[in-house]
Scaffold this motif. Structure first.
Motif, mmCIF file in Angstrom:
data_model
loop_
_atom_site.group_PDB
_atom_site.id
_atom_site.type_symbol
_atom_site.label_atom_id
_atom_site.label_comp_id
_atom_site.label_asym_id
_atom_site.label_seq_id
_atom_site.Cartn_x
_atom_site.Cartn_y
_atom_site.Cartn_z
ATOM 1 N N SER A 68 -15.577 -33.413 -12.360
ATOM 2 C CA SER A 68 -16.696 -33.124 -12.041
ATOM 3 C C SER A 68 -17.437 -34.163 -10.998
ATOM 4 O O SER A 68 -18.297 -33.442 -10.328
ATOM 5 C CB SER A 68 -17.704 -33.457 -13.386
ATOM 6 N N GLY A 69 -16.792 -34.929 -10.246
ATOM 7 C CA GLY A 69 -17.113 -35.642 -9.107
ATOM 8 C C GLY A 69 -17.485 -34.851 -7.979
ATOM 9 O O GLY A 69 -16.710 -34.047 -7.675
ATOM 10 N N GLU A 70 -18.339 -35.189 -7.328
ATOM 11 C CA GLU A 70 -18.828 -34.372 -6.083
ATOM 12 C C GLU A 70 -17.697 -34.754 -5.036
ATOM 13 O O GLU A 70 -17.491 -36.058 -4.726
ATOM 14 C CB GLU A 70 -19.960 -34.790 -5.620
ATOM 15 N N PRO A 71 -17.331 -33.909 -4.376
ATOM 16 C CA PRO A 71 -16.464 -34.338 -3.016
ATOM 17 C C PRO A 71 -17.349 -34.878 -1.954
ATOM 18 O O PRO A 71 -18.571 -34.686 -1.768
ATOM 19 C CB PRO A 71 -15.818 -33.143 -2.304
ATOM 20 N N VAL A 72 -16.794 -35.974 -1.287
ATOM 21 C CA VAL A 72 -17.449 -36.641 -0.391
ATOM 22 C C VAL A 72 -17.521 -35.997 0.988
ATOM 23 O O VAL A 72 -16.352 -35.466 1.447
ATOM 24 C CB VAL A 72 -16.999 -38.084 -0.097
ATOM 25 N N THR A 84 -26.704 -38.962 2.900
ATOM 26 C CA THR A 84 -25.552 -38.433 1.635
ATOM 27 C C THR A 84 -24.359 -39.310 2.082
ATOM 28 O O THR A 84 -23.615 -39.715 0.963
ATOM 29 C CB THR A 84 -25.386 -36.854 1.753
ATOM 30 N N THR A 88 -22.606 -42.000 -0.586
ATOM 31 C CA THR A 88 -21.203 -41.803 -1.192
ATOM 32 C C THR A 88 -20.243 -42.563 -0.677
ATOM 33 O O THR A 88 -18.996 -42.500 -1.053
ATOM 34 C CB THR A 88 -20.845 -40.271 -1.344
ATOM 35 N N THR A 91 -18.122 -44.868 -2.971
ATOM 36 C CA THR A 91 -17.418 -44.100 -3.633
ATOM 37 C C THR A 91 -15.997 -43.681 -3.071
ATOM 38 O O THR A 91 -14.888 -43.626 -3.491
ATOM 39 C CB THR A 91 -17.909 -42.899 -4.135
#
Length: 123
Positions: A68-72, A84, A88, A91
Motif C-alpha cells: 500500500s506504500g505510495e510510489p515516490v 512532496t 518522501t 523513504t
C-alpha cells in the motif's frame, strides 16, 4: 507453509522475505532457483514467499503495508525543491539502500554458491 506473497521477480521475493524476517517472521522463497531454467521446466516459474501457517496473518499485514506504500514521485519546481519529494526522500533513500543491500546479498550469495560448486566438482 502457506503463500504470503507471489513475487514478480527474484529481487522482489528477497525484498519481501527480508522485510518479514526483520519483523521476526521466518520466510522461505519457493521457486527462486527455477526461474529461467531450460528444458523440462517452464521459463516463467512462479516465485512464492511462504511462511508458517501460524504466522500468516502477521506476514500478510507486513506485505499489505508494503504493497500500500505510495510510489515516490519527484517533480522539480522552479526552486528545485518539491515539498512532496522532500517529505518522501527519506523513504526513497531507505528503499534505495534496501535494494542495494539486496543486490550485494545476491552477488555474494551467488559467488559463494559458485565457489562451493567448483570445490564439489573438483573432488
Amino acid at each position: 507453509m502457506i503463500i504470503a506473497y507471489r513475487a514478480a521477480n527474484i529481487a522482489d521475493a528477497h525484498l519481501v522475505r527480508q522485510m518479514l524476517e526483520a519483523e521476526g517472521i521466518p520466510a522461505f522463497i519457493q521457486g527462486e532457483y527455477l526461474q529461467g531454467a531450460v528444458g523440462e521446466l517452464p521459463a516463467n516459474t512462479e516465485i512464492l514467499v511462504r511462511v508458517s501457517d501460524d504466522r500468516y496473518d502477521d506476514a500478510r499485514a507486513v506485505v499489505a503495508e508494503w504493497e500500500s506504500g505510495e510510489p515516490v514521485v519527484f517533480d522539480d519546481d522552479e526552486d528545485g525543491e518539491d515539498a512532496t519529494a522532500a517529505a518522501t526522500a527519506p523513504t526513497a533513500k531507505r528503499s534505495a539502500i534496501r535494494y542495494f543491500l539486496l543486490f550485494v546479498a545476491i552477488v555474494v550469495g551467488g559467488s559463494v554458491a559458485m565457489m562451493l560448486l567448483q570445490r564439489l566438482a573438483e573432488g
